[in-house]
Write an enzyme that holds these catalytic residues in place. Structure first.
Site, PDB file in Angstrom:
ATOM      1  N   ARG A  71     -25.960 -15.216 -83.508  1.00 30.02           N
ATOM      2  CA  ARG A  71     -27.054 -14.856 -82.589  1.00 30.02           C
ATOM      3  C   ARG A  71     -26.994 -15.665 -81.303  1.00 30.02           C
ATOM      4  O   ARG A  71     -27.220 -15.164 -80.228  1.00 30.02           O
ATOM      5  CB  ARG A  71     -28.418 -15.106 -83.260  1.00 30.02           C
ATOM      6  CG  ARG A  71     -28.767 -14.083 -84.298  1.00 30.02           C
ATOM      7  CD  ARG A  71     -29.918 -14.535 -85.122  1.00 30.02           C
ATOM      8  NE  ARG A  71     -29.597 -15.775 -85.814  1.00 30.02           N
ATOM      9  CZ  ARG A  71     -30.306 -16.305 -86.783  1.00 30.02           C
ATOM     10  NH1 ARG A  71     -31.404 -15.725 -87.181  1.00 30.02           N
ATOM     11  NH2 ARG A  71     -29.941 -17.421 -87.368  1.00 30.02           N
ATOM     12  N   SER A  92     -34.809 -13.594 -90.664  1.00 29.81           N
ATOM     13  CA  SER A  92     -35.662 -13.199 -91.800  1.00 29.81           C
ATOM     14  C   SER A  92     -36.852 -14.136 -91.911  1.00 29.81           C
ATOM     15  O   SER A  92     -37.961 -13.700 -92.239  1.00 29.81           O
ATOM     16  CB  SER A  92     -34.851 -13.239 -93.102  1.00 29.81           C
ATOM     17  OG  SER A  92     -33.819 -12.295 -93.073  1.00 29.81           O
ATOM     18  N   LYS A 119     -32.307 -22.114-103.459  1.00 32.55           N
ATOM     19  CA  LYS A 119     -33.288 -21.525-102.545  1.00 32.55           C
ATOM     20  C   LYS A 119     -34.383 -20.849-103.348  1.00 32.55           C
ATOM     21  O   LYS A 119     -34.182 -20.466-104.500  1.00 32.55           O
ATOM     22  CB  LYS A 119     -32.613 -20.491-101.640  1.00 32.55           C
ATOM     23  CG  LYS A 119     -31.963 -21.102-100.407  1.00 32.55           C
ATOM     24  CD  LYS A 119     -31.700 -20.010 -99.382  1.00 32.55           C
ATOM     25  CE  LYS A 119     -31.115 -20.568 -98.095  1.00 32.55           C
ATOM     26  NZ  LYS A 119     -30.793 -19.496 -97.141  1.00 32.55           N
ATOM     27  N   HIS A 137     -29.299  -7.766 -89.101  1.00 30.27           N
ATOM     28  CA  HIS A 137     -28.282  -7.620 -90.159  1.00 30.27           C
ATOM     29  C   HIS A 137     -27.645  -6.227 -90.086  1.00 30.27           C
ATOM     30  O   HIS A 137     -26.424  -6.076 -90.182  1.00 30.27           O
ATOM     31  CB  HIS A 137     -28.908  -7.760 -91.552  1.00 30.27           C
ATOM     32  CG  HIS A 137     -29.473  -9.107 -91.869  1.00 30.27           C
ATOM     33  ND1 HIS A 137     -30.745  -9.280 -92.363  1.00 30.27           N
ATOM     34  CD2 HIS A 137     -28.938 -10.353 -91.797  1.00 30.27           C
ATOM     35  CE1 HIS A 137     -30.969 -10.570 -92.580  1.00 30.27           C
ATOM     36  NE2 HIS A 137     -29.884 -11.246 -92.236  1.00 30.27           N
TER      37      HIS A 137
HETATM   38  O1  PNS Z   1     -28.258 -15.432 -95.003  1.00 27.59           O
HETATM   39  P1  PNS Z   1     -27.843 -16.863 -95.222  1.00 27.59           P
HETATM   40  O2  PNS Z   1     -28.820 -17.571 -96.149  1.00 27.59           O
HETATM   41  O3  PNS Z   1     -27.641 -17.596 -93.922  1.00 27.59           O
HETATM   42  O4  PNS Z   1     -26.409 -16.798 -95.962  1.00 27.59           O
HETATM   43  C1  PNS Z   1     -25.738 -17.971 -96.302  1.00 27.59           C
HETATM   44  C2  PNS Z   1     -24.463 -17.714 -97.133  1.00 27.59           C
HETATM   45  C3  PNS Z   1     -24.710 -16.774 -98.274  1.00 27.59           C
HETATM   46  C4  PNS Z   1     -23.425 -17.109 -96.242  1.00 27.59           C
HETATM   47  C5  PNS Z   1     -24.011 -19.117 -97.633  1.00 27.59           C
HETATM   48  O5  PNS Z   1     -25.088 -19.730 -98.263  1.00 27.59           O
HETATM   49  C6  PNS Z   1     -22.829 -19.063 -98.600  1.00 27.59           C
HETATM   50  O6  PNS Z   1     -21.710 -18.812 -98.205  1.00 27.59           O
HETATM   51  N1  PNS Z   1     -23.094 -19.323 -99.909  1.00 27.59           N
HETATM   52  C7  PNS Z   1     -22.084 -19.376-100.944  1.00 27.59           C
HETATM   53  C8  PNS Z   1     -21.757 -20.815-101.360  1.00 27.59           C
HETATM   54  C9  PNS Z   1     -20.436 -21.305-100.786  1.00 27.59           C
HETATM   55  O7  PNS Z   1     -19.419 -20.643-100.867  1.00 27.59           O
HETATM   56  N2  PNS Z   1     -20.446 -22.495-100.164  1.00 27.59           N
HETATM   57  C10 PNS Z   1     -19.278 -23.116 -99.590  1.00 27.59           C
HETATM   58  C11 PNS Z   1     -19.017 -22.687 -98.146  1.00 27.59           C
HETATM   59  S1  PNS Z   1     -20.087 -23.474 -96.987  1.00 27.59           S
END
Ligand code: PNS
Length: 160
Positions: free
Chosen positions: A90, A128, A41, A17
């Site tokens: 990645r 993570s 989550k 990150h």
């Molecule tokens: O570190 P992560 O858990 O892979 O991050 C995921 C994240 C935060 C990028 C994703 O869960 C997110 O964008 N959440 C917000 C909800 C949203 O906007 N959803 C619609 C688009 S898919």
């Protein structure tokens, strides 16, 4: 002012990150590292703990701000006046899901762009969830997470 949002669970922040944040901070005037509050989550660390570790890790990068959000990412980007969402890639395996998210976000708001940055190859295997599992099983993650994070993981996972 070009401002980018780097969203994630950061449960906990890893050096992968941090690599993306540092490189994003060289491209944009300001990077908001934004910790998601996702009620679906069940994170190991609270949102405050995740933000605190992230803030510690980014303390030496002047144009990075730590904050958090819940709800839609594009709405948060608009609220924060961020024109770009940064995502780290990645491997090819990340691509499919990230591509779908980028298109969903563009459907919701085509004024917010997604920028993919390939993770440094040194961290291409790092997640993570892997870090949590290694520490839980008694292994070392030194070199994979910022200083202090391994100790917080060990303390949190003790007795689980
Ligand atoms: O570190 P992560 O858990 O892979 O991050 C995921 C994240 C935060 C990028 C994703 O869960 C997110 O964008 N959440 C917000 C909800 C949203 O906007 N959803 C619609 C688009 S898919």
């Amino acid at each position: 002012m070009a401002r980018a949002l780097y969203p994630g669970s950061f449960d906990p922040v890893t050096n992968g990150h941090l690599d993306i944040i540092r490189r994003g901070a060289r491209i944009f005037d300001e990077v908001l590292a934004s910790v998601v509050h996702n009620p679906q989550k069940d994170p190991l660390f609270t949102i405050e703990e995740r933000a605190e570790m992230l803030a510690g890790a980014c303390a030496d990068i002047p144009n990075v701000r730590i904050e958090s959000f819940s709800g839609l990412l594009v709405e948060h980007a608009r609220r924060m006046d961020a024109q770009v969402i940064i995502k780290g890639l990645r491997a090819v395996s990340d691509f499919e899901n990230e591509f779908l998210q980028a298109h969903t976000n563009r459907f919701l708001d085509n004024g917010v762009e997604t920028l993919f940055i390939p993770t440094d190859v040194a961290y291409a295997f790092l997640s993570s969830s892997a870090v949590r599992e290694v520490v839980q099983l008694g292994g070392s993650v030194t070199g994979l997470v910022p200083p202090g994070v391994e100790e917080r993981l060990a303390a949190k996972l003790q007795g689980r």
